[in-house]
Design an enzyme around this catalytic site. Structure first.
Site, PDB file in Angstrom:
ATOM      1  N   CYS A 193       0.830  -1.202   0.000  1.00 35.88           N
ATOM      2  CA  CYS A 193       0.000   0.000   0.000  1.00 35.88           C
ATOM      3  C   CYS A 193       0.872   1.264   0.000  1.00 35.88           C
ATOM      4  O   CYS A 193       1.487   1.569  -1.018  1.00 35.88           O
ATOM      5  CB  CYS A 193      -0.970  -0.073   1.174  1.00 35.88           C
ATOM      6  SG  CYS A 193      -2.396   0.973   0.946  1.00 35.88           S
TER       7      CYS A 193
ATOM      8  N   HIS B 190      -3.466  -5.215   1.958  1.00 33.93           N
ATOM      9  CA  HIS B 190      -2.665  -5.455   3.174  1.00 33.93           C
ATOM     10  C   HIS B 190      -2.626  -6.933   3.564  1.00 33.93           C
ATOM     11  O   HIS B 190      -3.472  -7.376   4.346  1.00 33.93           O
ATOM     12  CB  HIS B 190      -3.273  -4.680   4.342  1.00 33.93           C
ATOM     13  CG  HIS B 190      -3.058  -3.215   4.268  1.00 33.93           C
ATOM     14  ND1 HIS B 190      -2.081  -2.565   5.002  1.00 33.93           N
ATOM     15  CD2 HIS B 190      -3.684  -2.263   3.548  1.00 33.93           C
ATOM     16  CE1 HIS B 190      -2.123  -1.279   4.734  1.00 33.93           C
ATOM     17  NE2 HIS B 190      -3.091  -1.060   3.863  1.00 33.93           N
TER      18      HIS B 190
ATOM     19  N   GLU C  50      -0.791  -8.416   5.627  1.00 35.60           N
ATOM     20  CA  GLU C  50      -0.505  -8.619   7.060  1.00 35.60           C
ATOM     21  C   GLU C  50      -1.776  -8.554   7.905  1.00 35.60           C
ATOM     22  O   GLU C  50      -1.756  -8.903   9.086  1.00 35.60           O
ATOM     23  CB  GLU C  50       0.519  -7.571   7.557  1.00 35.60           C
ATOM     24  CG  GLU C  50      -0.022  -6.169   7.816  1.00 35.60           C
ATOM     25  CD  GLU C  50      -0.322  -5.365   6.544  1.00 35.60           C
ATOM     26  OE1 GLU C  50      -0.173  -5.910   5.435  1.00 35.60           O
ATOM     27  OE2 GLU C  50      -0.721  -4.196   6.675  1.00 35.60           O
TER      28      GLU C  50
HETATM   29  N1  GLN Z   1      -3.490   6.314   0.955  1.00 34.57           N
HETATM   30  C1  GLN Z   1      -2.273   6.087   1.691  1.00 34.57           C
HETATM   31  C2  GLN Z   1      -1.109   6.882   1.094  1.00 34.57           C
HETATM   32  O1  GLN Z   1      -1.267   7.508   0.116  1.00 34.57           O
HETATM   33  C3  GLN Z   1      -1.917   4.617   1.704  1.00 34.57           C
HETATM   34  C4  GLN Z   1      -2.916   3.868   2.540  1.00 34.57           C
HETATM   35  C5  GLN Z   1      -2.379   2.609   3.138  1.00 34.57           C
HETATM   36  O2  GLN Z   1      -1.178   2.362   3.178  1.00 34.57           O
HETATM   37  N2  GLN Z   1      -3.269   1.847   3.703  1.00 34.57           N
HETATM   38  O3  GLN Z   1      -0.064   6.848   1.626  1.00 34.57           O
END
Ligand code: GLN
Length: 205
Positions: free
Chosen positions: A86, A183, A185
């Site tokens: 992410c 995610h 994890e």
């Molecule tokens: N939207 C977040 C960002 O731009 C990422 C979100 C996440 O890691 N769950 O950093």
């Protein structure tokens, strides 16, 4: 031989990744240390690194300030496997732009040859879970947890698409670099962490 897998511990889902990676190491029967890392010195001893989800602008700025960003770049250039989850995938991308506010001036590692859209599925309240698949790495079903998740709108020729959801690219691999919009994890399924730990172990030998 024992492997050292680091979890970048600047901001975000650090403990969840430590737990998932430790489980993966045990389930694979490998000898490995899973360590939270913050400083360039700690990063220099790693065989593999996970950059967790969180807030990519915060992770970027703080790792720039303490020089760990530079050390991570050096290690990846030398072939160290890295899994960006992410915000971590955002950090690994060459270009990132927010769906609503457009291009932001955030520090990036600039390795993954992808065009990335931040917050691609909406805001926090639009978070969701969905079954996804990553057939090319033998993970036919996986519970994807998406939290303010990015997606990949374009990939360069050296980038393998591992998974799509609703026509959006949500997982990619380029050499030893893996990025996921979801995610792993936050599920009980350690398949993706095991895939990564295996990659770390085989790259080291
Ligand atoms: N939207 C977040 C960002 O731009 C990422 C979100 C996440 O890691 N769950 O950093």
């Amino acid at each position: 031989m024992s492997i050292n897998v680091g979890i970048l511990a600047i901001q975000g889902d650090v403990q969840e990744n430590i737990d998932a990676t430790k489980r993966a190491v045990t389930e694979l029967g490998l000898d490995g240390n899973v360590i939270p890392v913050k400083t360039p010195e700690e990063i220099s001893n790693l065989d593999g690194l996970i950059i967790p989800g969180g807030e990519s602008t915060t992770i970027g700025h703080l790792s720039l300030v303490n020089s760990s960003l530079k050390k991570i770049k050096e290690k990846i250039e030398k072939g160290m496997p890295v899994l960006g989850i992410c915000a971590g995938m955002i950090m690994l991308s060459k270009t990132a732009s927010d769906r609503i506010i457009g291009k932001t001036d955030q520090p990036l590692l600039e390795f993954l040859d992808i065009k990335l859209e931040r917050n691609s599925f909406g805001r926090q309240r639009d978070s969701f879970q969905a079954d996804i698949s990553m057939d090319s790495i033998d993970i036919p079903v996986f519970n994807g947890v998406f939290i303010r998740a990015p997606s990949v709108s374009d990939v360069g020729s050296g980038v393998q698409v591992l998974s799509k959801f609703n026509d959006k690219i949500i997982a990619v691999k380029q050499g030893n670099i893996i990025g996921t919009a979801f995610h792993p994890e936050l599920t009980q399924d350690t398949s993706l962490h095991k895939y990564f730990v295996n990659l770390v172990s085989t790259s080291r030998n």
